[in-house]
Design a protein around this motif. Structure first.
Motif, PDB file in Angstrom:
ATOM      1  N   ALA A 164      38.293  41.810  55.317  1.00 49.98           N
ATOM      2  CA  ALA A 164      38.623  40.415  54.996  1.00 49.98           C
ATOM      3  C   ALA A 164      37.758  39.898  53.852  1.00 49.98           C
ATOM      4  O   ALA A 164      36.602  40.289  53.698  1.00 49.98           O
ATOM      5  N   LEU A 165      38.334  38.995  53.080  1.00 50.47           N
ATOM      6  CA  LEU A 165      37.609  38.376  51.972  1.00 50.47           C
ATOM      7  C   LEU A 165      36.795  37.195  52.488  1.00 50.47           C
ATOM      8  O   LEU A 165      37.263  36.437  53.338  1.00 50.47           O
ATOM      9  N   VAL A 166      35.575  37.073  51.972  1.00 46.97           N
ATOM     10  CA  VAL A 166      34.716  35.952  52.367  1.00 46.97           C
ATOM     11  C   VAL A 166      34.444  35.003  51.200  1.00 46.97           C
ATOM     12  O   VAL A 166      33.909  33.910  51.409  1.00 46.97           O
ATOM     13  N   LEU A 167      34.809  35.425  49.991  1.00 46.91           N
ATOM     14  CA  LEU A 167      34.558  34.597  48.806  1.00 46.91           C
ATOM     15  C   LEU A 167      35.497  35.026  47.688  1.00 46.91           C
ATOM     16  O   LEU A 167      35.705  36.222  47.479  1.00 46.91           O
ATOM     17  N   ILE A 168      36.059  34.046  47.012  1.00 50.20           N
ATOM     18  CA  ILE A 168      36.796  34.297  45.770  1.00 50.20           C
ATOM     19  C   ILE A 168      36.298  33.298  44.738  1.00 50.20           C
ATOM     20  O   ILE A 168      36.171  32.102  45.030  1.00 50.20           O
ATOM     21  N   VAL A 190      48.873  39.363  41.656  1.00 52.42           N
ATOM     22  CA  VAL A 190      48.717  38.139  40.864  1.00 52.42           C
ATOM     23  C   VAL A 190      48.229  38.530  39.474  1.00 52.42           C
ATOM     24  O   VAL A 190      47.181  39.163  39.326  1.00 52.42           O
ATOM     25  N   ARG A 191      49.003  38.139  38.465  1.00 54.87           N
ATOM     26  CA  ARG A 191      48.647  38.469  37.084  1.00 54.87           C
ATOM     27  C   ARG A 191      47.648  37.466  36.517  1.00 54.87           C
ATOM     28  O   ARG A 191      47.619  36.303  36.907  1.00 54.87           O
ATOM     29  N   ILE A 251      45.824  33.256  46.393  1.00 58.11           N
ATOM     30  CA  ILE A 251      45.444  34.552  45.830  1.00 58.11           C
ATOM     31  C   ILE A 251      44.883  35.439  46.928  1.00 58.11           C
ATOM     32  O   ILE A 251      45.179  36.643  46.992  1.00 58.11           O
ATOM     33  N   ALA A 252      44.089  34.851  47.826  1.00 58.19           N
ATOM     34  CA  ALA A 252      43.548  35.613  48.962  1.00 58.19           C
ATOM     35  C   ALA A 252      44.685  36.137  49.834  1.00 58.19           C
ATOM     36  O   ALA A 252      44.666  37.295  50.280  1.00 58.19           O
ATOM     37  N   ALA A 253      45.676  35.302  50.068  1.00 64.33           N
ATOM     38  CA  ALA A 253      46.821  35.720  50.888  1.00 64.33           C
ATOM     39  C   ALA A 253      47.583  36.851  50.211  1.00 64.33           C
ATOM     40  O   ALA A 253      48.026  37.803  50.881  1.00 64.33           O
ATOM     41  N   ALA A 254      47.732  36.787  48.899  1.00 61.21           N
ATOM     42  CA  ALA A 254      48.423  37.851  48.166  1.00 61.21           C
ATOM     43  C   ALA A 254      47.650  39.162  48.273  1.00 61.21           C
ATOM     44  O   ALA A 254      48.235  40.231  48.469  1.00 61.21           O
ATOM     45  N   TYR A 255      46.323  39.079  48.169  1.00 61.01           N
ATOM     46  CA  TYR A 255      45.495  40.285  48.308  1.00 61.01           C
ATOM     47  C   TYR A 255      45.647  40.878  49.706  1.00 61.01           C
ATOM     48  O   TYR A 255      45.842  42.093  49.861  1.00 61.01           O
ATOM     49  N   THR A 256      45.581  40.045  50.731  1.00 63.96           N
ATOM     50  CA  THR A 256      45.704  40.517  52.109  1.00 63.96           C
ATOM     51  C   THR A 256      47.069  41.161  52.341  1.00 63.96           C
ATOM     52  O   THR A 256      47.175  42.194  53.007  1.00 63.96           O
ATOM     53  N   GLU A 257      48.104  40.581  51.780  1.00 68.76           N
ATOM     54  CA  GLU A 257      49.447  41.133  51.929  1.00 68.76           C
ATOM     55  C   GLU A 257      49.564  42.506  51.257  1.00 68.76           C
ATOM     56  O   GLU A 257      50.211  43.403  51.781  1.00 68.76           O
ATOM     57  N   HIS A 258      48.912  42.676  50.103  1.00 68.04           N
ATOM     58  CA  HIS A 258      48.968  43.953  49.390  1.00 68.04           C
ATOM     59  C   HIS A 258      48.031  45.007  49.997  1.00 68.04           C
ATOM     60  O   HIS A 258      48.181  46.187  49.712  1.00 68.04           O
TER      61      HIS A 258
END
Length: 146
Positions: free
Chosen positions: A114-118, A79-80, A101-108
């Motif tokens: 796992a992310l708990v906060l963005i 994500v740019r 954005i969380a899903a994009a990070y997990t995919e990459h």
């Protein structure tokens, strides 16, 4: 070779099309925004900003289950920053959109904790006379938790 001449109707059509084009350009110049391009100027190139007004830059911070805090970038999420800045109003209005954005990070990063906060953060870089003062104020504009 014979020269072809336009009929009176052909000339009238060309004149009307030219006038309509000039009217569209004039309206775009006076009232248009970037999305009217090419009938309006790109505002980013046709206007100037106040040299004493802060410059705003978006960033996306994340915290994973280990407590590590880091920035989500194009490199680690795909994500740019420009995409985040372009969707800023929507992200502010509905922070649940940050889940994408969380899903994009997990995919990459399939094996990453796992992310708990963005947090979507806007950095306000203060200027004085067009020069950077070094003062940066962070403003969290959207928060997402799974």
């Amino acid at each position: 070779m014979a020269i072809a001449r336009l009929s009176p109707t052909g000339r009238l059509v060309r004149v009307l099309v030219a006038l309509a084009g000039m009217a569209a350009l004039a309206a775009g110049t006076l009232y248009g925004q970037d999305d009217w391009f090419p009938l309006a100027p790109f505002r980013m190139f046709s206007t100037t900003d106040d040299p004493n007004k802060p410059v705003d830059i978006a960033r996306v911070d994340a915290v994973d289950v280990t407590g590590a805090r880091f920035e989500l970038t194009e490199r680690n999420s795909g994500v740019r920053r420009a995409e985040v800045e372009g969707q800023m109003a929507a992200l502010k209005a509905d922070p649940e959109l940050v889940a994408a954005i969380a899903a994009a990070y997990t995919e990459h990063n399939p094996g990453a904790p796992a992310l708990v906060l963005i947090e979507v953060v806007v950095e306000h870089h203060e200027l004085s006379g067009g020069s950077v003062t070094g003062v940066v104020v962070d403003e969290v504009v959207a928060t997402w938790r799974p």
